[in-house]
Design an enzyme around this catalytic site. Structure first.
Site, mmCIF file in Angstrom:
data_model
loop_
_atom_site.group_PDB
_atom_site.id
_atom_site.type_symbol
_atom_site.label_atom_id
_atom_site.label_comp_id
_atom_site.label_asym_id
_atom_site.label_seq_id
_atom_site.Cartn_x
_atom_site.Cartn_y
_atom_site.Cartn_z
ATOM 1 N N ASP A 1 3.447 -31.148 -33.555
ATOM 2 C CA ASP A 1 2.612 -31.102 -32.353
ATOM 3 C C ASP A 1 2.954 -29.853 -31.537
ATOM 4 O O ASP A 1 4.126 -29.592 -31.281
ATOM 5 C CB ASP A 1 2.821 -32.376 -31.526
ATOM 6 C CG ASP A 1 1.571 -32.771 -30.773
ATOM 7 O OD1 ASP A 1 1.153 -31.999 -29.891
ATOM 8 O OD2 ASP A 1 1.012 -33.837 -31.072
ATOM 9 N N SER B 1 -4.367 -32.420 -28.512
ATOM 10 C CA SER B 1 -4.024 -33.414 -29.538
ATOM 11 C C SER B 1 -5.201 -34.280 -29.939
ATOM 12 O O SER B 1 -5.353 -34.635 -31.104
ATOM 13 C CB SER B 1 -2.935 -34.353 -29.021
ATOM 14 O OG SER B 1 -1.730 -33.689 -28.894
ATOM 15 N N ARG C 1 0.063 -29.092 -16.106
ATOM 16 C CA ARG C 1 0.429 -29.223 -17.525
ATOM 17 C C ARG C 1 -0.592 -28.483 -18.402
ATOM 18 O O ARG C 1 -0.231 -27.794 -19.334
ATOM 19 C CB ARG C 1 0.484 -30.712 -17.885
ATOM 20 C CG ARG C 1 1.039 -31.058 -19.262
ATOM 21 C CD ARG C 1 1.132 -32.586 -19.361
ATOM 22 N NE ARG C 1 1.609 -33.102 -20.620
ATOM 23 C CZ ARG C 1 2.878 -33.337 -20.953
ATOM 24 N NH1 ARG C 1 3.847 -33.029 -20.099
ATOM 25 N NH2 ARG C 1 3.213 -33.860 -22.115
ATOM 26 N N ASP C 2 -1.860 -28.638 -18.046
ATOM 27 C CA ASP C 2 -2.915 -27.893 -18.755
ATOM 28 C C ASP C 2 -3.262 -26.618 -17.990
ATOM 29 O O ASP C 2 -4.060 -25.806 -18.471
ATOM 30 C CB ASP C 2 -4.170 -28.758 -18.900
ATOM 31 C CG ASP C 2 -3.862 -30.046 -19.658
ATOM 32 O OD1 ASP C 2 -2.986 -30.009 -20.534
ATOM 33 O OD2 ASP C 2 -4.473 -31.079 -19.347
ATOM 34 N N ASP D 1 -6.609 -41.166 -24.181
ATOM 35 C CA ASP D 1 -5.260 -41.737 -24.299
ATOM 36 C C ASP D 1 -4.594 -42.041 -22.965
ATOM 37 O O ASP D 1 -3.938 -43.066 -22.816
ATOM 38 C CB ASP D 1 -4.346 -40.884 -25.196
ATOM 39 C CG ASP D 1 -4.210 -39.429 -24.756
ATOM 40 O OD1 ASP D 1 -4.997 -38.990 -23.898
ATOM 41 O OD2 ASP D 1 -3.330 -38.731 -25.281
ATOM 42 N N ARG D 2 -4.773 -41.162 -21.986
ATOM 43 C CA ARG D 2 -4.073 -41.368 -20.727
ATOM 44 C C ARG D 2 -4.917 -42.120 -19.681
ATOM 45 O O ARG D 2 -4.562 -42.167 -18.513
ATOM 46 C CB ARG D 2 -3.581 -40.016 -20.176
ATOM 47 C CG ARG D 2 -2.520 -39.347 -21.057
ATOM 48 C CD ARG D 2 -1.918 -38.155 -20.353
ATOM 49 N NE ARG D 2 -0.973 -37.421 -21.162
ATOM 50 C CZ ARG D 2 0.325 -37.719 -21.301
ATOM 51 N NH1 ARG D 2 0.825 -38.780 -20.678
ATOM 52 N NH2 ARG D 2 1.120 -36.977 -22.042
ATOM 53 N N HIS E 1 -1.102 -25.871 -23.561
ATOM 54 C CA HIS E 1 -1.409 -25.493 -24.937
ATOM 55 C C HIS E 1 -1.932 -24.053 -24.938
ATOM 56 O O HIS E 1 -2.099 -23.450 -23.889
ATOM 57 C CB HIS E 1 -2.483 -26.417 -25.510
ATOM 58 C CG HIS E 1 -2.070 -27.861 -25.523
ATOM 59 N ND1 HIS E 1 -2.954 -28.881 -25.705
ATOM 60 C CD2 HIS E 1 -0.855 -28.445 -25.376
ATOM 61 C CE1 HIS E 1 -2.323 -30.030 -25.674
ATOM 62 N NE2 HIS E 1 -1.045 -29.797 -25.465
HETATM 63 O O1 LIG Z 1 0.076 -34.445 -22.701
HETATM 64 C C1 LIG Z 1 -1.172 -34.439 -22.783
HETATM 65 O O2 LIG Z 1 -1.880 -35.338 -22.370
HETATM 66 C C2 LIG Z 1 -1.854 -33.247 -23.429
HETATM 67 C C3 LIG Z 1 -1.920 -32.140 -22.411
HETATM 68 O O3 LIG Z 1 -2.687 -32.513 -21.319
HETATM 69 O O4 LIG Z 1 -1.136 -32.842 -24.560
HETATM 70 P P1 LIG Z 1 -1.566 -33.340 -26.036
HETATM 71 O O5 LIG Z 1 -3.001 -32.959 -26.210
HETATM 72 O O6 LIG Z 1 -0.658 -32.550 -26.942
HETATM 73 O O7 LIG Z 1 -1.323 -34.790 -26.106
HETATM 74 MN MN LIG Z 2 -0.753 -32.183 -29.520
HETATM 75 MN MN LIG Z 3 0.369 -31.366 -25.489
#
Ligand SMILES: O=C(O)[C@@H](CO)OP(=O)(O)O
Ligand SMILES: [Mn+2]
Ligand SMILES: [Mn+2]
Length: 559
Positions: free
Chosen positions: A28, A81, A170-171, A288-289, A501
């Site tokens: 990753d 991701s 983070r982004d 996911d979040r 990223h």
């Molecule tokens: O941590 C996350 O939610 C993303 C960045 O916003 O990272 P990844 O796409 O690698 O999960």
């Molecule tokens: Mn990823």
């Molecule tokens: Mn990430």
């Protein structure tokens, strides 16, 4: 795909045998970039990945992992991701959430759908609450989409609007939260001048408030619930720009981890708790979040934390976040319908599959890989193992994370002879890269390389094949650069750390004693991307890929 005549059966590959054990390793956040001191993969001791590169061009190459190659709106969109694992697993490029929301907003269709009409019912008496990540990162959400939604909802009758912000860092660059809040405040004041009672009601940093994933730490979601729904938080401010500026004064503070705060009126009362009769929209498009908050907002039976008060609301997600769970049941834009993924095909063709990562990336090699679908296709053919992640820490303090534990599980699965495909995600480069801690990220890359070695050694023992690749870049570039690639400095002369990223391509390497001698990368797929990997892996399992899959990266020449 008409139902008549459809068959899961894949044609045999004309040249490649079946029955080889294949390790599919996703590093990753492991991109390819020029070597310099901000390239942690270059700085780290990574003998295994270095040795794979020596197989170029026949058994090592780069593939595209950002922009349109993974279904994102433009070539300026970094990979992530969700889209990366979707492409890897599905073998085709789908227009992703970011793009689908753009289209629905541009055409106005978002306002005609079931989801918007459902929440609109509350506009007469109730407040419209918008909860989500406030940045232009484009990974989970985008500011311009929020702005259009605010405008569109107010034009369609929303008279009272409260925005619950999650700061990013983070982004996007750390510290950029202040500018995003100022922009939003400006928009809200324009709405107020048109008679809409619009305000920011609460906030907090995305990694500390609300945006946990895969049930790693419910206290994160609870902190958000307390602020957003109950109107309770340790910090109270009269306005959100002041809140973010004040909270950032703590030398340890950063946008990702800002503590929760609520905005209060002159009498100290929170301006926007969520109450009976209100409407709520979570405006992140990425799943996911948001799944955990969606469960807390939607499930009558919910025992992950004490919600104290459960308002009767009309709730819609920007997208439906989980198609299997039908969560949430109302949404503004239909998610991409990713079907017939490689995982489903392979299981239906007898490929016994093992998938593993630690909690923070577990859904990546299962849920995202399988086209945003939870659970097994066939439990008797598959085993998915989750190694519990550390919670409540930033991963720079534990950069090794659970990489070696994941590798041990993969090794044991390979040696057991019970599986044909053993698939893992090694999170280190990404999760530690996001902390912006360069030293820790170097350690993270080294341990990820050690984990790859452990898996490759097991493949060597069983005469198998490996496919080592990544989902997008991160650890290979830790500094913000100008157009000519020079590191950018902030006003104090310090380099601007890049926590996000990147737009870089990622490596893919194949090999192992089971790889037929004539297999090599084709030279006629120069712009190959992550979506070409699924057909490649299917070939290595001895099958031809379905005709609508992106083409394979390999060919077999006579030796
Ligand atoms: O941590 C996350 O939610 C993303 C960045 O916003 O990272 P990844 O796409 O690698 O999960
Ligand atoms: Mn990823
Ligand atoms: Mn990430």
């Amino acid at each position: 795909m008409g139902s008549s005549g459809f068959s899961w059966k894949l044609p045999d590959h004309p040249k490649l045998p079946k029955g080889k054990t294949i390790a599919v390793v996703v590093l990753d956040g492991w991109g390819e970039a020029n070597p310099d001191k901000y390239n942690c993969i270059h700085v780290a001791d990574t003998p295994t990945m270095d040795s794979l590169k020596k197989g170029a061009p026949d058994r090592w190459r780069l593939v595209r992992a950002h922009g349109t190659a993974v279904g994102l709106p433009t070539e300026d969109d970094m990979g992530n991701s969700e889209v990366g694992h979707n492409a890897l697993g599905a073998g085709r490029i789908y227009a992703q959430g970011a793009k689908l929301v753009d289209l629905a907003l541009a055409s106005g269709k978002i306002y005609e759908g079931e989801g918007f009409n459902y929440i609109k019912e509350s506009f007469g008496q109730g407040t419209l609450h918008l909860i989500g990540l406030l940045s232009d990162g484009g990974v989970h959400s985008r500011l311009d989409q929020l702005q259009l939604l605010l405008k569109g909802a107010s034009e369609r009758g929303a008279k009272k609007i409260r925005v619950h912000i999650l700061t990013d860092g983070r982004d996007v660059l750390d510290g950029s939260s202040v500018g995003f809040v100022e922009t939003l405040e400006n928009d809200l004041s324009q709405l107020r001048s048109k008679g809409v009672d619009a305000q920011i009601a609460s906030g907090g940093g995305r990694m500390h408030v609300t945006m946990d994933r895969y049930e790693n730490d419910w206290s994160v979601v609870k902190r958000g619930w307390d602020a957003q729904v109950l109107g309770e938080a340790p910090h109270k401010f009269r306005n959100a720009v002041e809140a973010v500026k004040e909270l950032r004064k703590d030398p340890k503070a950063n946008d990702q981890y800002l503590p929760p705060f609520v905005i209060v009126d002159e009498s100290g009362k929170p301006v926007g708790p969520i109450v009976d009769g209100d409407a709520v929209v979570t405006f992140n498009f990425r799943a996911d979040r948001m799944v955990m908050l969606a469960k807390a907002l939607e499930y009558a039976d919910f025992d992950k934390f004490d919600r104290v008060r459960v308002p009767k609301i009309r709730y819609a997600g920007m997208l439906q976040y989980d198609g299997e769970l039908k969560l949430p049941s109302h949404y503004l834009v239909s998610p991409p319908e990713i079907e017939r993924t490689s995982g489903e095909y392979l299981v239906n063709n007898g490929v016994r599959t093992f998938a593993c990562s630690e909690t923070v990336k577990f859904g990546h090699v299962t849920f995202f890989w399988n086209g945003n679908r939870s659970g097994y296709f066939n439990p008797s053919m598959e085993e998915y193992v989750e190694v519990p992640s550390d919670s409540g820490i930033t991963f720079n303090v534990q950069p090794k994370m659970k990489a070696l534990e994941i590798a041990e599980k993969a090794r044991d699965a390979i040696l057991s002879g019970k599986f044909d495909q053993v698939r893992v995600n090694l999170p280190n480069g990404d999760m530690v890269g996001h902390t912006g801690d360069i030293e820790a990220t170097v350690v993270a890359c080294k341990v990820a390389d050690e984990a790859v070695k452990m898996i490759l050694d097991a493949i060597e023992k069983v005469g198998g094949i490996y496919v080592v690749t990544a989902d997008h870049g991160n650890a290979e570039d830790m500094v913000k650069r100008n157009k000519s690639g020079q590191p950018l400095l902030d006003k104090n002369g310090n380099i601007q750390i890049l926590t996000s990223h990147t737009l870089q391509p990622v490596p893919i390497a194949i090999g192992g004693p089971g790889l037929a001698p004539g297999v090599r990368f084709r030279t006629d797929v120069p712009s190959g991307g992550l979506a070409n990997v699924a057909a490649t892996v299917m070939n290595l399992h001895g099958f031809e890929a379905p005709s609508d899959y992106e083409t394979t990266l390999i060919e077999v020449v006579d030796k």
